[in-house]
Design an enzyme around this catalytic site. Structure first.
Site, mmCIF file in Angstrom:
data_model
loop_
_atom_site.group_PDB
_atom_site.id
_atom_site.type_symbol
_atom_site.label_atom_id
_atom_site.label_comp_id
_atom_site.label_asym_id
_atom_site.label_seq_id
_atom_site.Cartn_x
_atom_site.Cartn_y
_atom_site.Cartn_z
ATOM 1 N N GLY A 47 0.786 -1.230 0.000
ATOM 2 C CA GLY A 47 0.000 0.000 0.000
ATOM 3 C C GLY A 47 0.815 1.275 0.000
ATOM 4 O O GLY A 47 1.806 1.428 -0.718
ATOM 5 N N ASN A 120 4.276 5.132 8.981
ATOM 6 C CA ASN A 120 3.151 4.760 8.136
ATOM 7 C C ASN A 120 2.358 3.582 8.697
ATOM 8 O O ASN A 120 1.159 3.467 8.450
ATOM 9 C CB ASN A 120 3.659 4.416 6.733
ATOM 10 C CG ASN A 120 2.606 3.701 5.910
ATOM 11 O OD1 ASN A 120 1.658 4.316 5.419
ATOM 12 N ND2 ASN A 120 2.732 2.385 5.771
ATOM 13 N N SER A 172 -4.806 11.047 9.188
ATOM 14 C CA SER A 172 -6.097 11.066 8.493
ATOM 15 C C SER A 172 -6.903 12.301 8.865
ATOM 16 O O SER A 172 -6.831 12.787 10.002
ATOM 17 C CB SER A 172 -6.907 9.816 8.859
ATOM 18 O OG SER A 172 -8.228 9.902 8.346
ATOM 19 N N TYR A 232 -10.411 4.297 15.019
ATOM 20 C CA TYR A 232 -9.408 4.754 14.057
ATOM 21 C C TYR A 232 -9.289 6.282 14.098
ATOM 22 O O TYR A 232 -8.180 6.835 14.121
ATOM 23 C CB TYR A 232 -9.779 4.290 12.655
ATOM 24 C CG TYR A 232 -8.790 4.683 11.582
ATOM 25 C CD1 TYR A 232 -7.623 3.955 11.398
ATOM 26 C CD2 TYR A 232 -9.020 5.790 10.765
ATOM 27 C CE1 TYR A 232 -6.705 4.315 10.413
ATOM 28 C CE2 TYR A 232 -8.115 6.158 9.788
ATOM 29 C CZ TYR A 232 -6.955 5.411 9.618
ATOM 30 O OH TYR A 232 -6.052 5.790 8.650
ATOM 31 N N VAL A 269 -7.474 5.860 0.024
ATOM 32 C CA VAL A 269 -6.629 5.168 -0.946
ATOM 33 C C VAL A 269 -7.079 3.719 -1.147
ATOM 34 O O VAL A 269 -7.516 3.052 -0.205
ATOM 35 C CB VAL A 269 -5.157 5.199 -0.476
ATOM 36 C CG1 VAL A 269 -4.236 4.561 -1.514
ATOM 37 C CG2 VAL A 269 -4.723 6.644 -0.217
ATOM 38 N N LYS A 270 -6.932 3.244 -2.360
ATOM 39 C CA LYS A 270 -7.298 1.861 -2.696
ATOM 40 C C LYS A 270 -6.236 0.902 -2.158
ATOM 41 O O LYS A 270 -5.276 0.560 -2.850
ATOM 42 C CB LYS A 270 -7.419 1.699 -4.214
ATOM 43 C CG LYS A 270 -8.522 2.526 -4.850
ATOM 44 C CD LYS A 270 -8.490 2.414 -6.360
ATOM 45 C CE LYS A 270 -9.529 3.330 -6.998
ATOM 46 N NZ LYS A 270 -9.439 3.305 -8.465
ATOM 47 N N THR A 271 -6.417 0.500 -0.904
ATOM 48 C CA THR A 271 -5.495 -0.445 -0.275
ATOM 49 C C THR A 271 -6.308 -1.443 0.538
ATOM 50 O O THR A 271 -7.524 -1.321 0.665
ATOM 51 C CB THR A 271 -4.517 0.272 0.685
ATOM 52 O OG1 THR A 271 -5.274 0.860 1.762
ATOM 53 C CG2 THR A 271 -3.727 1.352 -0.030
#
Length: 313
Positions: A47, A120, A172, A232, A269-271
């Site tokens: 990712g 990260n 985020s 989160y 994000v596409k992860t």
């Protein structure tokens, strides 16, 4: 055209602008780094972390590529190594103090220190409209305490230079104190976290402890916590406020020993973390983190960015 369509159009235009800028190589006077500049990236095996490592190494830095799972991490690092990039794999579990200690010892013995830390590594267990707090303790332990413990371990190893050392925390927008939809409902607590005079590491820790206690006794829904991706969001709120706090402290160091610390939101994000439901590619999601890590402007610290633009905490 509705507001959502306009926002989507603006977002797409900004993405295209950044995509174009990313193709322009850094000039010699912008490059404060060399091949001997050491960047550590946590959670690098897939990712956004993988792409941050890829892009930093592509700019000529030496990247210490870390992951909790050794076999998966070694395979991912090997892909970049086979492309001729200077990537070195090392196992690291940010929630395990002994793993952090072993990693720190290895860094000091092999490299003598580091120049850049990109935090990260993180976890999320909610997707779509889900909002379970079943894994709240693990989320807070990883996303906040793991990040904080890495910072505490790496700062003493950050090499002194006129360019300054860099810490970048991948965070985020969901962790914004003043987000319109997902902020803390307790006004008094929010004001304390906003105020630089009252903000402290103890206050941030106490806020996380309060939330986790309410999770245990089942009262968290009445506690005024964010109602979307609650655990989160709070873990990232803690990261954001800790970034503000420590950036101020590190800015007081003498010249040559300063550490510049910022955080950024990579977007949706596409992860695997979003169950592949995002609208941004990992390449795009990594861009702001890489841009901040390599930024020449030393006045930028204690700030929050998305799409290479500053946003409010």
């Amino acid at each position: 055209m509705g507001n959502k369509d306009k926002a989507r159009e603006r977002r797409e235009k900004r993405r295209q602008e950044i995509s174009l800028v990313r193709t322009i190589p850094y000039s010699d006077h912008q490059r404060w780094w060399t091949s001997n500049t050491i960047a550590v990236v946590t959670g690098a095996n897939r990712g956004i972390g993988y792409e941050i490592s890829h892009q930093l190494a592509g700019h000529g830095l030496t990247v210490i590529f870390t992951s909790r799972d050794t076999s998966v991490g070694e395979e991912a690092a090997k892909v970049l190594q086979e492309r001729g990039l200077n990537v070195v794999y090392r196992q690291l579990d940010i929630v395990d103090p002994s793993s952090i200690e072993a990693f720190s010892t290895w860094i000091e013995e092999v490299y003598g220190g580091i120049d850049i830390l990109v935090n990260n590594a993180g976890v999320n267990f909610n997707f779509g409209s889900d909002n379970s707090v079943e894994h709240a303790e693990k989320v807070i332990a990883t996303n906040y305490y793991g990040t904080k413990n890495m910072i505490k371990a790496m700062v003493p190893l950050m090499r002194h230079s006129t360019s300054g050392a860099r810490i970048l925390n991948v965070s985020s927008r969901l962790g914004r104190l003043n987000g319109r939809r997902n902020r803390i409902g307790n006004v008094e607590l929010r004001r304390k976290l906003e105020d630089d005079e009252s903000l402290s590491e103890e206050l941030i820790d106490q806020t996380m402890d309060m939330f986790l206690e309410q999770v245990k006794d089942g009262s968290w829904k009445e506690g005024g916590w964010p109602q979307v991706y609650t655990d989160y969001s709070l873990s990232k709120l803690a990261v954001n406020t800790y970034t503000r706090l420590m950036a101020r402290i590190y800015s007081e160091r003498v010249e040559g020993e300063k550490v510049y610390m910022n955080c950024c939101c990579p977007g949706w994000v596409k992860t695997r973390m979003t169950d592949w439901a995002g609208h941004t590619s990992p390449e795009e999601g990594a861009d702001t983190a890489v841009w901040l890590a390599l930024l020449q402007d030393q006045t930028v610290s204690g700030r929050f960015f998305a799409e290479r633009r500053e946003i409010n905490f």
